[in-house]
Design an enzyme around this catalytic site. Structure first.
Site, PDB file in Angstrom:
ATOM      1  N   GLY A  46      23.076  25.195 -43.440  1.00 25.77           N
ATOM      2  CA  GLY A  46      22.109  26.233 -43.104  1.00 25.77           C
ATOM      3  C   GLY A  46      22.251  26.577 -41.630  1.00 25.77           C
ATOM      4  O   GLY A  46      22.692  25.743 -40.832  1.00 25.77           O
ATOM      5  N   GLN A  51      19.967  29.956 -33.484  1.00 27.14           N
ATOM      6  CA  GLN A  51      21.015  28.964 -33.223  1.00 27.14           C
ATOM      7  C   GLN A  51      22.310  29.605 -32.728  1.00 27.14           C
ATOM      8  O   GLN A  51      23.182  28.904 -32.221  1.00 27.14           O
ATOM      9  CB  GLN A  51      21.295  28.137 -34.482  1.00 27.14           C
ATOM     10  CG  GLN A  51      20.092  27.303 -34.916  1.00 27.14           C
ATOM     11  CD  GLN A  51      20.417  26.457 -36.125  1.00 27.14           C
ATOM     12  OE1 GLN A  51      20.300  26.908 -37.255  1.00 27.14           O
ATOM     13  NE2 GLN A  51      20.843  25.221 -35.897  1.00 27.14           N
ATOM     14  N   CYS A  89      20.585  18.649 -37.228  1.00 23.48           N
ATOM     15  CA  CYS A  89      20.522  20.076 -36.904  1.00 23.48           C
ATOM     16  C   CYS A  89      21.782  20.425 -36.123  1.00 23.48           C
ATOM     17  O   CYS A  89      22.166  19.682 -35.217  1.00 23.48           O
ATOM     18  CB  CYS A  89      19.271  20.339 -36.066  1.00 23.48           C
ATOM     19  SG  CYS A  89      19.074  22.065 -35.594  1.00 23.48           S
ATOM     20  N   LEU A  90      22.407  21.545 -36.471  1.00 21.98           N
ATOM     21  CA  LEU A  90      23.625  21.957 -35.766  1.00 21.98           C
ATOM     22  C   LEU A  90      23.343  22.189 -34.284  1.00 21.98           C
ATOM     23  O   LEU A  90      24.261  22.168 -33.471  1.00 21.98           O
ATOM     24  CB  LEU A  90      24.203  23.230 -36.405  1.00 21.98           C
ATOM     25  CG  LEU A  90      24.723  23.052 -37.841  1.00 21.98           C
ATOM     26  CD1 LEU A  90      25.140  24.393 -38.422  1.00 21.98           C
ATOM     27  CD2 LEU A  90      25.881  22.068 -37.891  1.00 21.98           C
ATOM     28  N   HIS A 131      13.626  24.057 -43.199  1.00 26.54           N
ATOM     29  CA  HIS A 131      14.211  23.794 -41.875  1.00 26.54           C
ATOM     30  C   HIS A 131      14.620  25.117 -41.208  1.00 26.54           C
ATOM     31  O   HIS A 131      14.343  25.347 -40.031  1.00 26.54           O
ATOM     32  CB  HIS A 131      15.408  22.851 -42.061  1.00 26.54           C
ATOM     33  CG  HIS A 131      16.134  22.479 -40.801  1.00 26.54           C
ATOM     34  ND1 HIS A 131      16.186  21.192 -40.331  1.00 26.54           N
ATOM     35  CD2 HIS A 131      16.864  23.229 -39.926  1.00 26.54           C
ATOM     36  CE1 HIS A 131      16.909  21.172 -39.205  1.00 26.54           C
ATOM     37  NE2 HIS A 131      17.333  22.399 -38.948  1.00 26.54           N
ATOM     38  N   GLU A 132      15.276  26.003 -41.981  1.00 25.43           N
ATOM     39  CA  GLU A 132      15.758  27.266 -41.388  1.00 25.43           C
ATOM     40  C   GLU A 132      14.601  28.198 -41.057  1.00 25.43           C
ATOM     41  O   GLU A 132      14.617  28.876 -40.028  1.00 25.43           O
ATOM     42  CB  GLU A 132      16.755  27.967 -42.319  1.00 25.43           C
ATOM     43  CG  GLU A 132      18.004  27.168 -42.671  1.00 25.43           C
ATOM     44  CD  GLU A 132      18.657  26.481 -41.491  1.00 25.43           C
ATOM     45  OE1 GLU A 132      18.620  27.007 -40.369  1.00 25.43           O
ATOM     46  OE2 GLU A 132      19.205  25.377 -41.694  1.00 25.43           O
ATOM     47  N   HIS A 135      13.096  27.312 -37.856  1.00 25.42           N
ATOM     48  CA  HIS A 135      13.882  27.821 -36.718  1.00 25.42           C
ATOM     49  C   HIS A 135      13.464  29.242 -36.365  1.00 25.42           C
ATOM     50  O   HIS A 135      13.464  29.618 -35.192  1.00 25.42           O
ATOM     51  CB  HIS A 135      15.375  27.870 -37.081  1.00 25.42           C
ATOM     52  CG  HIS A 135      16.149  26.624 -36.762  1.00 25.42           C
ATOM     53  ND1 HIS A 135      16.229  26.084 -35.499  1.00 25.42           N
ATOM     54  CD2 HIS A 135      16.913  25.827 -37.552  1.00 25.42           C
ATOM     55  CE1 HIS A 135      17.018  25.006 -35.528  1.00 25.42           C
ATOM     56  NE2 HIS A 135      17.438  24.824 -36.769  1.00 25.42           N
TER      57      HIS A 135
HETATM   58 ZN    ZN Z   1      18.535  23.242 -37.440  1.00 20.48          ZN
END
Ligand code: ZN
Length: 185
Positions: A46, A51, A89-90, A131-132, A135
């Site tokens: 995701g 991000q 998380c990326l 989660h997304e 963000h």
């Molecule tokens: Zn994340």
């Protein structure tokens, strides 16, 4: 399509509220396609617009082939038994923690063509949607942790963050896979 640099913890864009998308244009579709490519290059499941330094309310998800572009997504229902699972998380590489979230969600969004849809999800897909969408409202998985768990995650990040000058993570082609690929969102 291009792989975009990923913004990491410390970049203020990750804490900004996104702007709802008024029209799904070709430019937005290009952003969506680049976000998919970036997510795959990072071995993630995701990715949300902040991000990659953008403020449009857009996220992409691909959980075991369940692939969604989410434009202006909203959580309509979040219920079911709370479930705890490890997340990463990326934008906070190499930091992982158990996060408790509702086990069942219904999400409404527009797709890549601007068409409305609703999707029901449980397990990892439901977790990834939550989660997304967090963000898109400036919220990170760390915000769900207890004080002590959060402090220990941030201590771990202290050891990692110097690898990302300017809060930017450049993905190298063919980079080695994460040890936790399933949980990177
Ligand atoms: Zn994340």
């Amino acid at each position: 399509m291009s792989v975009l640099p990923i913004r990491v913890l410390g970049d203020p864009v990750l804490r900004e509220e996104t702007r709802p998308v008024a029209d799904v244009t070709d430019d937005l579709r290009r952003l969506i396609d680049d976000m998919f490519e970036t997510m795959y290059a990072a071995n993630g499941i995701g990715l949300a617009a902040p991000q990659v330094g953008r403020t449009e309310r857009v996220a992409v998800v691909d959980v075991e082939g369940a692939k969604y572009a989410l434009v202006n997504p909203e959580v309509l229902v979040a219920d079911g038994k709370k479930e705890k699972a490890e997340e990463g998380c990326l934008s906070i590489p190499d930091v992982y923690a158990d996060v408790e979230r509702p086990g069942h969600v219904v999400v409404r969004a527009l797709d890549r063509d601007g068409q409305p849809f609703e999707v029901e999800a449980t397990a990892l897909l439901g977790r990834c949607f939550q989660h997304e969408i967090d963000h898109l409202h400036g919220k990170l998985f760390l915000d769900h942790l207890s004080f002590l768990k959060r402090r220990s995650a941030l201590a771990r990040w202290e050891d990692e963050k110097d690898q990302y000058p300017g809060f930017i993570r450049i993905l190298k082609p063919g980079a080695s896979k994460s040890e936790h690929p399933e949980e990177e969102l």
